[in-house]
Design an enzyme around this catalytic site. Structure first.
Site, PDB file in Angstrom:
ATOM      1  N   SER A   1     -48.402   1.984   1.702  1.00 50.47           N
ATOM      2  CA  SER A   1     -48.821   2.925   0.888  1.00 50.47           C
ATOM      3  C   SER A   1     -48.990   2.338  -0.763  1.00 50.47           C
ATOM      4  CB  SER A   1     -47.799   4.390   0.837  1.00 50.47           C
ATOM      5  OG  SER A   1     -48.776   5.266   0.018  1.00 50.47           O
TER       6      SER A   1
ATOM      7  N   ASP B   1     -51.790   7.172   6.412  1.00 53.32           N
ATOM      8  CA  ASP B   1     -50.541   6.483   5.568  1.00 53.32           C
ATOM      9  C   ASP B   1     -49.537   5.964   6.454  1.00 53.32           C
ATOM     10  OD1 ASP B   1     -48.416   6.275   3.858  1.00 53.32           O
ATOM     11  OD2 ASP B   1     -49.554   7.605   2.389  1.00 53.32           O
TER      12      ASP B   1
END
Length: 279
Positions: A39, A169
């Site tokens: 991320s 993600d």
């Protein structure tokens, strides 16, 4: 010299602390042999692996902050969302609320590296295969697509199509990816920027705050369980207070709060570098 690998964890705006922590390498005149990131950790990791200095990264953050319109929506009664809107591109697509292309274009202009193979430091980016429910480690081919996938929080960003798969993600599976460094270096460093706790206000939180906080609670649980079974050689935990997921406008506060973590890493690196080599 021993090969040192560093894992940069997920954490939204708190991930800006990675910039300060990486200054430890610059101040010692060394660089990691390999980087892994999830991320926001993937964003900062890609920039550092491409050769950007921490000053250049801070300058880029400031460029976004000062370019953000001053009278847009408010979130949490501060400039968090106003800052984010400078690089977010809303969409009506059913896969998410934000395309993510605007931010990637900004990164491309700063990083100027398009493929993993052209990076100065090897990089591994963590994403999650949505349909197969599995971790994906990306280290070849299109760098920006991998980075975009790694920060594509479900429900907010549109999933990224890679081949026949849709990636989201990496924090869903591996928010602190120090384990993927094993076999690629001799010393593993993990930088955890996750939130430790949030001060109770007894007020009903915004819907978006509930979403982001739930995601962070999940990530914290994953990291805690993982550390029970496997530890990095060096674990650096930042303690960034009063910064929520999208509060990138608090960059200066984040940098200041990350200084202790930087000094801790620097001390650990000096110890490693001064230790005699194993026979």
């Amino acid at each position: 010299m021993k090969r040192i690998g560093i894992a940069l964890g997920a954490g939204g705006a708190r991930g800006l602390a990675h910039i300060v922590v990486l200054q430890a390498f610059e101040e010692l005149g060394i660089r990691p042999s390999v980087i892994s990131g999830t991320s926001m950790g993937a964003v900062i990791g890609a920039a550092f692996a491409a050769g950007l200095s921490t000053k250049e990264m801070k300058d880029a953050v400031e460029e976004i902050r000062t370019a953000t319109p001053g009278r847009l929506w408010r979130m949490y009664d501060n400039e968090g969302l106003r800052f984010a809107l400078a690089l977010l591109d809303p969409t009506m697509d059913t896969g998410g609320l934000v395309k993510g292309e605007k931010f990637i274009k900004f990164l491309e202009g700063k990083i100027k590296v398009r493929r993993f193979e052209d990076l100065k430091i090897p990089l591994m980016v963590i994403a999650t295969d949505y349909w197969r429910r599995k971790q994906v480690v990306l280290n070849k081919g299109d760098l920006m697509k991998a980075v975009r996938a790694s920060y594509s929080m479900p429900g907010l960003f549109i999933p990224v199509k890679v081949g026949r798969n849709f990636l989201v993600d990496g924090g869903l599976m591996n928010p602190l990816p120090y384990d993927v460094l094993e076999g690629h270096c001799e010393i593993t460093v993990a930088v955890d920027v996750s939130i430790k706790e949030t001060a109770a206000t007894r007020k009903l939180p915004h819907a978006q705050e509930v979403l982001f906080s739930a995601f962070q609670i999940l990530q914290n649980s994953i990291v805690r369980e993982k550390l029970i079974h496997r530890q990095p050689d060096c674990l650096i935990k930042t303690d960034i207070k009063n910064v929520r997921a999208l509060e990138f406008g608090k960059a200066k506060s984040i940098y200041a709060q990350a200084l202790l973590a930087k000094e801790e890493l620097k001390t650990n690196l000096e110890r490693v570098l001064s230790a005699p080599a194993s026979p």
